[in-house]
Design a protein around this motif. Sequence first.
Motif, PDB file in Angstrom:
ATOM      1  N   VAL A   1       0.850  -1.195   0.000  1.00  0.00           N
ATOM      2  CA  VAL A   1       0.000   0.000   0.000  1.00  0.00           C
ATOM      3  C   VAL A   1       0.886   1.246   0.000  1.00  0.00           C
ATOM      4  O   VAL A   1       0.701   2.159  -0.814  1.00  0.00           O
ATOM      5  CB  VAL A   1      -0.944   0.012   1.223  1.00  0.00           C
ATOM      6  CG1 VAL A   1      -1.603   1.382   1.388  1.00  0.00           C
ATOM      7  CG2 VAL A   1      -2.010  -1.075   1.095  1.00  0.00           C
ATOM      8  N   ALA A   2       1.869   1.240   0.880  1.00  0.00           N
ATOM      9  CA  ALA A   2       2.756   2.409   0.980  1.00  0.00           C
ATOM     10  C   ALA A   2       3.527   2.624  -0.312  1.00  0.00           C
ATOM     11  O   ALA A   2       3.686   3.753  -0.773  1.00  0.00           O
ATOM     12  CB  ALA A   2       3.718   2.233   2.157  1.00  0.00           C
ATOM     13  N   ALA A   3       4.001   1.528  -0.912  1.00  0.00           N
ATOM     14  CA  ALA A   3       4.820   1.642  -2.124  1.00  0.00           C
ATOM     15  C   ALA A   3       4.009   2.238  -3.270  1.00  0.00           C
ATOM     16  O   ALA A   3       4.487   3.123  -3.987  1.00  0.00           O
ATOM     17  CB  ALA A   3       5.370   0.269  -2.513  1.00  0.00           C
ATOM     18  N   ILE A   4       2.784   1.777  -3.443  1.00  0.00           N
ATOM     19  CA  ILE A   4       1.958   2.289  -4.550  1.00  0.00           C
ATOM     20  C   ILE A   4       1.584   3.740  -4.283  1.00  0.00           C
ATOM     21  O   ILE A   4       1.673   4.593  -5.167  1.00  0.00           O
ATOM     22  CB  ILE A   4       0.696   1.421  -4.757  1.00  0.00           C
ATOM     23  CG1 ILE A   4       1.078  -0.005  -5.162  1.00  0.00           C
ATOM     24  CG2 ILE A   4      -0.213   2.044  -5.817  1.00  0.00           C
ATOM     25  CD1 ILE A   4      -0.100  -0.960  -5.279  1.00  0.00           C
ATOM     26  N   GLU A   5       1.198   4.038  -3.038  1.00  0.00           N
ATOM     27  CA  GLU A   5       0.804   5.415  -2.727  1.00  0.00           C
ATOM     28  C   GLU A   5       1.977   6.380  -2.932  1.00  0.00           C
ATOM     29  O   GLU A   5       1.801   7.461  -3.480  1.00  0.00           O
ATOM     30  CB  GLU A   5       0.274   5.507  -1.291  1.00  0.00           C
ATOM     31  CG  GLU A   5      -1.109   4.879  -1.155  1.00  0.00           C
ATOM     32  CD  GLU A   5      -1.755   5.113   0.199  1.00  0.00           C
ATOM     33  OE1 GLU A   5      -2.978   5.001   0.292  1.00  0.00           O
ATOM     34  OE2 GLU A   5      -1.022   5.394   1.175  1.00  0.00           O
ATOM     35  N   THR A   6       3.142   5.974  -2.500  1.00  0.00           N
ATOM     36  CA  THR A   6       4.307   6.832  -2.670  1.00  0.00           C
ATOM     37  C   THR A   6       4.615   7.024  -4.143  1.00  0.00           C
ATOM     38  O   THR A   6       4.892   8.131  -4.601  1.00  0.00           O
ATOM     39  CB  THR A   6       5.534   6.219  -1.966  1.00  0.00           C
ATOM     40  OG1 THR A   6       5.191   5.979  -0.603  1.00  0.00           O
ATOM     41  CG2 THR A   6       6.731   7.152  -2.043  1.00  0.00           C
ATOM     42  N   TYR A   7       4.527   5.922  -4.889  1.00  0.00           N
ATOM     43  CA  TYR A   7       4.848   6.002  -6.315  1.00  0.00           C
ATOM     44  C   TYR A   7       3.931   6.976  -7.038  1.00  0.00           C
ATOM     45  O   TYR A   7       4.371   7.770  -7.860  1.00  0.00           O
ATOM     46  CB  TYR A   7       4.768   4.614  -6.954  1.00  0.00           C
ATOM     47  CG  TYR A   7       5.184   4.638  -8.394  1.00  0.00           C
ATOM     48  CD1 TYR A   7       6.524   4.745  -8.743  1.00  0.00           C
ATOM     49  CD2 TYR A   7       4.230   4.612  -9.415  1.00  0.00           C
ATOM     50  CE1 TYR A   7       6.913   4.816 -10.069  1.00  0.00           C
ATOM     51  CE2 TYR A   7       4.605   4.671 -10.739  1.00  0.00           C
ATOM     52  CZ  TYR A   7       5.948   4.778 -11.065  1.00  0.00           C
ATOM     53  OH  TYR A   7       6.326   4.864 -12.371  1.00  0.00           O
ATOM     54  N   LEU A   8       2.639   6.916  -6.724  1.00  0.00           N
ATOM     55  CA  LEU A   8       1.666   7.776  -7.407  1.00  0.00           C
ATOM     56  C   LEU A   8       1.609   9.187  -6.818  1.00  0.00           C
ATOM     57  O   LEU A   8       0.946  10.064  -7.370  1.00  0.00           O
ATOM     58  CB  LEU A   8       0.270   7.147  -7.339  1.00  0.00           C
ATOM     59  CG  LEU A   8       0.066   5.844  -8.111  1.00  0.00           C
ATOM     60  CD1 LEU A   8      -1.329   5.293  -7.868  1.00  0.00           C
ATOM     61  CD2 LEU A   8       0.301   6.052  -9.600  1.00  0.00           C
ATOM     62  N   GLY A   9       2.285   9.387  -5.704  1.00  0.00           N
ATOM     63  CA  GLY A   9       2.191  10.688  -5.047  1.00  0.00           C
ATOM     64  C   GLY A   9       0.925  10.815  -4.227  1.00  0.00           C
ATOM     65  O   GLY A   9       0.475  11.909  -3.912  1.00  0.00           O
ATOM     66  N   TRP A  10       0.324   9.680  -3.891  1.00  0.00           N
ATOM     67  CA  TRP A  10      -0.916   9.684  -3.115  1.00  0.00           C
ATOM     68  C   TRP A  10      -0.655   9.580  -1.620  1.00  0.00           C
ATOM     69  O   TRP A  10      -1.589   9.413  -0.840  1.00  0.00           O
ATOM     70  CB  TRP A  10      -1.830   8.524  -3.554  1.00  0.00           C
ATOM     71  CG  TRP A  10      -2.460   8.746  -4.892  1.00  0.00           C
ATOM     72  CD1 TRP A  10      -2.304   9.830  -5.706  1.00  0.00           C
ATOM     73  CD2 TRP A  10      -3.367   7.862  -5.576  1.00  0.00           C
ATOM     74  NE1 TRP A  10      -3.051   9.672  -6.850  1.00  0.00           N
ATOM     75  CE2 TRP A  10      -3.708   8.474  -6.800  1.00  0.00           C
ATOM     76  CE3 TRP A  10      -3.911   6.616  -5.272  1.00  0.00           C
ATOM     77  CZ2 TRP A  10      -4.580   7.879  -7.717  1.00  0.00           C
ATOM     78  CZ3 TRP A  10      -4.782   6.040  -6.186  1.00  0.00           C
ATOM     79  CH2 TRP A  10      -5.113   6.662  -7.393  1.00  0.00           C
ATOM     80  N   ASP A  11       0.600   9.668  -1.227  1.00  0.00           N
ATOM     81  CA  ASP A  11       0.914   9.553   0.188  1.00  0.00           C
ATOM     82  C   ASP A  11       0.779  10.896   0.903  1.00  0.00           C
ATOM     83  O   ASP A  11       0.767  10.949   2.125  1.00  0.00           O
ATOM     84  CB  ASP A  11       2.330   8.980   0.373  1.00  0.00           C
ATOM     85  CG  ASP A  11       3.378   9.763  -0.393  1.00  0.00           C
ATOM     86  OD1 ASP A  11       3.022  10.441  -1.387  1.00  0.00           O
ATOM     87  OD2 ASP A  11       4.559   9.695  -0.030  1.00  0.00           O
ATOM     88  N   GLN A  12       0.689  11.967   0.121  1.00  0.00           N
ATOM     89  CA  GLN A  12       0.553  13.276   0.747  1.00  0.00           C
ATOM     90  C   GLN A  12      -0.756  13.934   0.339  1.00  0.00           C
ATOM     91  O   GLN A  12      -1.232  13.732  -0.773  1.00  0.00           O
ATOM     92  CB  GLN A  12       1.699  14.192   0.301  1.00  0.00           C
ATOM     93  CG  GLN A  12       3.067  13.579   0.493  1.00  0.00           C
ATOM     94  CD  GLN A  12       4.132  14.421  -0.172  1.00  0.00           C
ATOM     95  OE1 GLN A  12       4.133  15.644  -0.045  1.00  0.00           O
ATOM     96  NE2 GLN A  12       5.038  13.767  -0.884  1.00  0.00           N
TER      97      GLN A  12
END
Lengths: 218, 218
Positions: free
Chosen positions: B74-85
């Motif tokens: 989950v973290a890897a995909i969110e970070t990749y897409l810029g969805w972590d922030q």
Amino acid sequence: MPQHLRRVAKQPSVQRLPAYLRLIKELRDLGEEAVSTTYLAELLDLQPIIVRKDLSVTGIVGRPRIGYDVGELVAAIETYLGWDQVRDAILVGVGHLGTALLGYHGLDDYRLRVRAAFDTNPALAGQSVHNCPVYPWDTAPSFVSAHGIQLAILTVPASAAQAVADTLAAAGIRAFWNFSPVKLHLPPSVVAHQEDLTAGLGVLSLKLRLLLASEPGE
Amino acid sequence: MPQHLRRVAKQPSVQRLPAYLRLIKELRDLGEEAVSTTYLAELLDLQPIIVRKDLSVTGIVGRPRIGYDVGELVAAIETYLGWDQVRDAILVGVGHLGTALLGYHGLDDYRLRVRAAFDTNPALAGQSVHNCPVYPWDTAPSFVSAHGIQLAILTVPASAAQAVADTLAAAGIRAFWNFSPVKLHLPPSVVAHQEDLTAGLGVLSLKLRLLLASEPGE
DNA sequence: TAGATTGTTAATCGATTAACAATC
DNA sequence: TAGATTGTTAATCGATTAACAATC
């Protein structure tokens, strides 16, 4: 069925056809009689050869130096996509998105007529949303078989989508335009297309992240 | 920036990432700790190797025989897409579709916060649609620069889209999620993604036509 | 005629699939 | 250990692009 309507374009081509159609109809309404692939390509940021390849699946032939006849081209694309005839449809799930689609006149431009909407919420039953009657969900199967409806638009919650699709397929629906974020599993006698808004948001988000990362100061 | 975040996945891969993310989050909420590509592929009707290739762009590594750690993935995909922030956004054009998007909680799941909506209709100004304030369109540029907004959702009529985009780009918008059926022409410092619902309808219509044509009695 | 455009055939490019060693 | 899964490398497949003859 004519030979050229049997040609099956690959998905990337098919996806571009509606955009061509939209532009060509505009040109037609402006009184233009011919259009070249050079011109369409410029407006859509594509290569002319791509446009030519895409259009060729419809069986249309153009004239060197002049281009394609606008009226013929509209007819060719509409026929190819099956948009030349009125198709009846129902919509299931009258939430925000369902309501928006019922109010979207674009569907009408493509001769898709939503004859009825269905929802499990009893407060909605009997009402009319954007001139479309809303009925209780239980009555959907009998409506579908009584009217011979083949196409259903699904704007239900993800958790309900598969069960709704199964019920409708049993009642005679042959095609689902699925806005629920769930991949439907259906028999081969039924087709479906899933719209996934988050896919587009993903592409955009990545583009933005890479754009910002490529700038000085990052 | 870490190396793996520089890897640029091709569009087909990126488009599938949100669907993986959705499923994996569901598994996480069910208490699952690991997930295999075999399993994801089955749910999405894909080949496991495709899923593995797609996930590899995020830099995640799995464990043979076990799969991938759900939380890490989950973290890897969110970070990749810029969805972590959290990213702030505005929406322009509060018609049927704009209203539906404002009511769509999905955006919140991806940390996209629509801070304000804008419309030229004076009757809407000052109102609040699904808890989002609506302001006059004239005030959009100053709002964008005052709040440093980088993303805009466009749900305006086709005829207005390019002008609206030009104005917003000048005010500082760097990314457009464009629901108007118009290809935007923008400087290279701005990215855009066009959603075209009619593209999906075209694909579905062709599938349906070919399905019906392939049946006995046709 | 000259030049622009179509439409075909071949070449390139990129994505998907296959094969398989590594590993838990 | 046996078997399932990862992840790499190579092969295939399909879409895009290039080249160019035909034609208006």
